[in-house]
Motif scaffolding. Structure first.
Motif, PDB file in Angstrom:
ATOM      1  N   GLY A   1       0.732  -0.991  -0.106  1.00  0.00           N
ATOM      2  CA  GLY A   1      -0.111   0.072   0.011  1.00  0.00           C
ATOM      3  C   GLY A   1       0.909   1.275  -0.251  1.00  0.00           C
ATOM      4  N   PHE A   2       2.027   1.308   0.161  1.00  0.00           N
ATOM      5  CA  PHE A   2       3.030   2.395   0.192  1.00  0.00           C
ATOM      6  C   PHE A   2       3.923   2.344  -0.808  1.00  0.00           C
ATOM      7  CE2 PHE A   2       1.475   1.582   4.571  1.00  0.00           C
ATOM      8  CZ  PHE A   2       1.052   3.028   4.952  1.00  0.00           C
TER       9      PHE A   2
ATOM     10  N   LYS B   1       1.107   6.872   0.086  1.00  0.00           N
ATOM     11  CA  LYS B   1       0.170   5.853  -0.253  1.00  0.00           C
ATOM     12  C   LYS B   1       0.147   5.622  -1.823  1.00  0.00           C
ATOM     13  CE  LYS B   1      -1.710   4.849   3.869  1.00  0.00           C
ATOM     14  NZ  LYS B   1      -3.176   5.452   3.975  1.00  0.00           N
ATOM     15  N   ASN B   2       0.301   4.180  -2.142  1.00  0.00           N
ATOM     16  CA  ASN B   2       0.009   3.969  -3.407  1.00  0.00           C
ATOM     17  C   ASN B   2      -1.136   4.746  -4.306  1.00  0.00           C
ATOM     18  OD1 ASN B   2       2.562   2.406  -3.596  1.00  0.00           O
ATOM     19  ND2 ASN B   2       1.337   0.732  -3.271  1.00  0.00           N
ATOM     20  N   SER B   3      -2.063   4.637  -3.573  1.00  0.00           N
ATOM     21  CA  SER B   3      -3.365   5.385  -3.910  1.00  0.00           C
ATOM     22  C   SER B   3      -3.492   6.867  -4.372  1.00  0.00           C
ATOM     23  CB  SER B   3      -4.813   5.222  -2.726  1.00  0.00           C
ATOM     24  OG  SER B   3      -4.204   5.721  -1.754  1.00  0.00           O
ATOM     25  N   THR B   4      -2.448   7.318  -3.849  1.00  0.00           N
ATOM     26  CA  THR B   4      -2.178   8.923  -4.137  1.00  0.00           C
ATOM     27  C   THR B   4      -1.615   9.091  -5.416  1.00  0.00           C
ATOM     28  OG1 THR B   4       0.052   8.991  -3.096  1.00  0.00           O
ATOM     29  CG2 THR B   4      -2.109   9.385  -1.575  1.00  0.00           C
TER      30      THR B   4
END
Length: 263
Positions: free
Chosen positions: A32-33, A257-260
């Motif tokens: 996730g990071f 965060k990967n999501s960013t």
């Protein structure tokens, strides 16, 4: 001991590296990071290298640049020190690797600038979440990486061949992987090549230039992504007087965060 650290936590991964307890590729650590490749160069080379990254966003998507002489990068992580928080480093002089070590504090200089470059380990989380296999994670080894015949766009004193990472997939899974990784341009985005490795100058898929070989099963095709180890092939070609990089596969794990990074 490595068991004293929670390797699902990015700061704990960095602290394990700093303590000398972590000596393994960082794929699948702190899911996730964002993970980052690294190149550290003297200030006199910094503008040319920054321009090189700007002209070559597929292999060199920048996610952070340090202040001159400052090894601490708080925007990437709490107490993040680029001299000690990666599991393994390489030291280069005039294009030749002269040392591989777990800490580069003794090499640090007041004129150095650190460049952090997005890593494909970050989009692997999305592939795994979609049920796609990632072979080097399944095998517990480093991702295979290859120098290619694909030329980068020169900038100043920097030029050289692109490096790619490879993951074997069934054709339908390869199509899905293109869709998934296209959402992550800051960590190399979509593949640059699918299929015949000879077409991009790779003579023997079983002998990667960096990392470990993995099996390609019947019915699978090799899928190649631009790789943040490209600066190391460029450094070997361009021969700056001094440089520090990560060892291939041994990344800086950040608090981002990967999501960013998804678009």
């Amino acid at each position: 001991m490595l068991t004293n650290f929670d390797l699902a936590d990015p700061q704990q991964v960095r602290l394990a590296a700093r303590a000398g307890a972590l000596d393994q590729p960082t794929a699948n650590l702190a899911p996730g990071f964002v993970q980052a490749n690294m190149a550290i160069l003297p200030r006199e080379y910094a503008f040319d290298f920054l321009l090189f990254c700007q002209r070559n966003p597929k292999p060199c998507p920048l996610i952070g640049v340090s202040e001159v002489g400052d090894p601490v990068m708080p925007l990437l992580g709490k107490d993040c020190d680029v001299r000690s928080d990666l599991p393994r480093y390489r030291v280069w002089r005039n294009g030749d690797m002269v040392d591989e070590t777990t800490d580069v504090k003794k090499y640090w200089r007041d004129d150095l600038v650190a460049f952090l470059i997005g890593c494909s380990f970050s989009f692997e989380e999305a592939m795994l979440a979609d049920g796609l296999p990632v072979r080097h994670i399944q095998c517990g080894c480093n991702v295979p990486m290859y120098r290619t015949s694909i030329a980068t766009t020169p900038a100043g004193r920097f030029s050289g061949p692109m490096v790619v990472s490879m993951r074997p997939l069934k054709p339908a899974d390869a199509i899905r992987a293109v869709q998934i990784t296209s959402r992550f341009p800051s960590v190399h985005g979509a593949p640059v090549h699918i299929g015949d490795p000879v077409a991009i100058g790779i003579r023997d898929i079983a002998k990667p230039d960096y990392g470990d070989a993995v099996d390609i099963a019947p019915g699978e095709v090799p899928v190649f992504w631009a790789c943040g180890v490209t600066p190391q092939s460029v450094i070997a070609n361009s021969k700056p007087e001094f440089c520090i990089t990560h060892a291939p596969g041994y990344m800086l794990v950040t608090d981002l965060k990967n999501s960013t990074l998804a678009v």
